[in-house]
Design a protein around this motif. Sequence first.
Motif, PDB file in Angstrom:
ATOM      1  N   ILE A 137      37.956  33.936  39.794  1.00  0.00           N
ATOM      2  CA  ILE A 137      37.446  33.053  41.474  1.00  0.00           C
ATOM      3  C   ILE A 137      37.948  31.768  40.221  1.00  0.00           C
ATOM      4  O   ILE A 137      38.038  30.854  41.273  1.00  0.00           O
ATOM      5  CB  ILE A 137      36.446  33.684  42.045  1.00  0.00           C
ATOM      6  CG1 ILE A 137      36.619  35.253  42.423  1.00  0.00           C
ATOM      7  CG2 ILE A 137      35.953  33.000  42.280  1.00  0.00           C
ATOM      8  CD1 ILE A 137      35.397  35.917  42.713  1.00  0.00           C
ATOM      9  N   VAL A 138      36.813  31.819  39.501  1.00  0.00           N
ATOM     10  CA  VAL A 138      36.722  30.384  38.483  1.00  0.00           C
ATOM     11  C   VAL A 138      38.279  29.554  38.903  1.00  0.00           C
ATOM     12  O   VAL A 138      38.505  27.876  38.573  1.00  0.00           O
ATOM     13  CB  VAL A 138      36.207  30.480  37.357  1.00  0.00           C
ATOM     14  CG1 VAL A 138      35.542  29.021  36.965  1.00  0.00           C
ATOM     15  CG2 VAL A 138      34.604  30.816  37.968  1.00  0.00           C
ATOM     16  N   GLN A 139      39.257  30.323  37.433  1.00  0.00           N
ATOM     17  CA  GLN A 139      40.447  29.299  37.668  1.00  0.00           C
ATOM     18  C   GLN A 139      40.741  29.220  39.035  1.00  0.00           C
ATOM     19  O   GLN A 139      41.337  28.250  38.349  1.00  0.00           O
ATOM     20  CB  GLN A 139      41.545  31.015  36.620  1.00  0.00           C
ATOM     21  CG  GLN A 139      40.936  30.904  35.240  1.00  0.00           C
ATOM     22  CD  GLN A 139      41.632  31.938  34.703  1.00  0.00           C
ATOM     23  OE1 GLN A 139      41.721  33.183  35.155  1.00  0.00           O
ATOM     24  NE2 GLN A 139      41.050  31.614  33.235  1.00  0.00           N
ATOM     25  N   ASP A 140      40.718  30.116  40.173  1.00  0.00           N
ATOM     26  CA  ASP A 140      42.214  29.901  41.053  1.00  0.00           C
ATOM     27  C   ASP A 140      41.098  28.561  41.635  1.00  0.00           C
ATOM     28  O   ASP A 140      41.764  27.666  42.216  1.00  0.00           O
ATOM     29  CB  ASP A 140      41.223  31.070  41.843  1.00  0.00           C
ATOM     30  CG  ASP A 140      42.191  30.411  43.578  1.00  0.00           C
ATOM     31  OD1 ASP A 140      43.258  30.545  43.630  1.00  0.00           O
ATOM     32  OD2 ASP A 140      41.259  30.602  44.563  1.00  0.00           O
ATOM     33  N   ALA A 141      39.618  28.651  41.515  1.00  0.00           N
ATOM     34  CA  ALA A 141      38.970  27.136  42.457  1.00  0.00           C
ATOM     35  C   ALA A 141      38.881  25.856  41.777  1.00  0.00           C
ATOM     36  O   ALA A 141      39.317  25.157  42.227  1.00  0.00           O
ATOM     37  CB  ALA A 141      37.428  27.666  42.270  1.00  0.00           C
ATOM     38  N   LEU A 142      39.029  26.171  40.267  1.00  0.00           N
ATOM     39  CA  LEU A 142      39.528  25.323  39.302  1.00  0.00           C
ATOM     40  C   LEU A 142      41.639  24.889  39.481  1.00  0.00           C
ATOM     41  O   LEU A 142      41.120  23.187  40.143  1.00  0.00           O
ATOM     42  CB  LEU A 142      39.047  25.066  37.979  1.00  0.00           C
ATOM     43  CG  LEU A 142      38.442  25.219  37.546  1.00  0.00           C
ATOM     44  CD1 LEU A 142      37.856  25.861  35.874  1.00  0.00           C
ATOM     45  CD2 LEU A 142      37.221  24.235  37.650  1.00  0.00           C
ATOM     46  N   ALA A 143      41.918  25.498  40.156  1.00  0.00           N
ATOM     47  CA  ALA A 143      43.519  25.056  40.300  1.00  0.00           C
ATOM     48  C   ALA A 143      43.243  24.243  40.890  1.00  0.00           C
ATOM     49  O   ALA A 143      44.563  23.267  42.181  1.00  0.00           O
ATOM     50  CB  ALA A 143      44.245  26.592  39.708  1.00  0.00           C
ATOM     51  N   ASN A 144      42.522  24.299  42.273  1.00  0.00           N
ATOM     52  CA  ASN A 144      42.881  24.354  43.375  1.00  0.00           C
ATOM     53  C   ASN A 144      41.543  22.787  44.294  1.00  0.00           C
ATOM     54  O   ASN A 144      41.922  22.899  44.971  1.00  0.00           O
ATOM     55  CB  ASN A 144      42.927  25.540  44.472  1.00  0.00           C
ATOM     56  CG  ASN A 144      44.149  26.243  44.066  1.00  0.00           C
ATOM     57  OD1 ASN A 144      45.140  25.890  44.506  1.00  0.00           O
ATOM     58  ND2 ASN A 144      43.906  27.479  44.598  1.00  0.00           N
ATOM     59  N   GLY A 145      41.624  22.844  43.230  1.00  0.00           N
ATOM     60  CA  GLY A 145      39.896  21.797  43.080  1.00  0.00           C
ATOM     61  C   GLY A 145      38.855  21.767  44.516  1.00  0.00           C
ATOM     62  O   GLY A 145      37.907  20.968  45.129  1.00  0.00           O
ATOM     63  N   LYS A 146      38.358  23.461  44.252  1.00  0.00           N
ATOM     64  CA  LYS A 146      37.349  23.534  45.101  1.00  0.00           C
ATOM     65  C   LYS A 146      36.103  23.337  44.475  1.00  0.00           C
ATOM     66  O   LYS A 146      36.222  23.714  42.784  1.00  0.00           O
ATOM     67  CB  LYS A 146      37.632  25.502  45.630  1.00  0.00           C
ATOM     68  CG  LYS A 146      39.093  25.641  46.407  1.00  0.00           C
ATOM     69  CD  LYS A 146      39.832  26.707  46.619  1.00  0.00           C
ATOM     70  CE  LYS A 146      40.872  27.102  47.473  1.00  0.00           C
ATOM     71  NZ  LYS A 146      40.551  28.169  47.671  1.00  0.00           N
ATOM     72  N   ASP A 147      35.273  24.193  45.422  1.00  0.00           N
ATOM     73  CA  ASP A 147      33.778  24.211  44.354  1.00  0.00           C
ATOM     74  C   ASP A 147      33.705  25.904  44.179  1.00  0.00           C
ATOM     75  O   ASP A 147      33.856  26.726  44.961  1.00  0.00           O
ATOM     76  CB  ASP A 147      32.753  23.939  45.303  1.00  0.00           C
ATOM     77  CG  ASP A 147      31.773  23.787  44.959  1.00  0.00           C
ATOM     78  OD1 ASP A 147      31.494  24.029  43.267  1.00  0.00           O
ATOM     79  OD2 ASP A 147      30.154  23.588  45.209  1.00  0.00           O
ATOM     80  N   TYR A 148      33.373  26.004  42.733  1.00  0.00           N
ATOM     81  CA  TYR A 148      33.309  28.344  43.063  1.00  0.00           C
ATOM     82  C   TYR A 148      32.051  27.839  43.287  1.00  0.00           C
ATOM     83  O   TYR A 148      31.865  29.004  42.596  1.00  0.00           O
ATOM     84  CB  TYR A 148      34.465  28.120  41.118  1.00  0.00           C
ATOM     85  CG  TYR A 148      33.276  27.634  40.117  1.00  0.00           C
ATOM     86  CD1 TYR A 148      31.979  27.648  39.579  1.00  0.00           C
ATOM     87  CD2 TYR A 148      33.608  25.739  39.057  1.00  0.00           C
ATOM     88  CE1 TYR A 148      31.209  27.106  38.574  1.00  0.00           C
ATOM     89  CE2 TYR A 148      33.002  25.389  38.855  1.00  0.00           C
ATOM     90  CZ  TYR A 148      31.856  26.307  37.820  1.00  0.00           C
ATOM     91  OH  TYR A 148      31.595  25.702  36.553  1.00  0.00           O
ATOM     92  N   GLN A 149      30.944  27.476  43.265  1.00  0.00           N
ATOM     93  CA  GLN A 149      29.986  27.858  43.653  1.00  0.00           C
ATOM     94  C   GLN A 149      30.067  28.923  45.463  1.00  0.00           C
ATOM     95  O   GLN A 149      29.185  29.560  44.870  1.00  0.00           O
ATOM     96  CB  GLN A 149      28.704  26.615  43.575  1.00  0.00           C
ATOM     97  CG  GLN A 149      28.713  26.391  42.234  1.00  0.00           C
ATOM     98  CD  GLN A 149      27.337  25.807  42.303  1.00  0.00           C
ATOM     99  OE1 GLN A 149      26.944  25.103  43.597  1.00  0.00           O
ATOM    100  NE2 GLN A 149      26.597  25.048  41.008  1.00  0.00           N
TER     101      GLN A 149
END
Length: 149
Positions: A137-149
């Motif tokens: 989840i964190v890797q996907d969020a970081l890769a797509n510029g999303k807030d992983y919270q």
Amino acid sequence: MSNKYKFNSSKFKYEVLKAYKNENYTLIELCSKYGIADVTLYDWAEKHEKYGLKGLEGSRTLKSYSKDLKQVAVEDYISGEHSQREVIRKYEISSTSVLRKWIKQYNGHRELKDTTKGRTSSMTKGRKTTWKERIEIVQDALANGKDYQ
């Protein structure tokens, strides 16, 4: 009764102010007797003078402030022309600790945001996740510029 609860009592605050105004004690004696700081006493006196007994009541709600007010208040203080106490009086901010928090955010180059009524949480109750799922989840969020919270 602990001091925390006693200090929230408008009756207690008024009794301390009466003793101070009647000059029964010096400022140091009074603060020592009741275990309060001199700035606390000054704050109570100021609120009582401005709002009467209502000003001595503890607030039960969070006060909201606009982003613009926060910005102007911080800049006024940073300019060196006003003390923290002057700024909180000028903009009717609830306490110097609130102003200090804004100053810390400003100096940390973080955005000052509008304060909303009530608190929202970025954490929501959800299903249990495995350690592997959390990493994905964190890797996907970081890769797509999303807030992983």
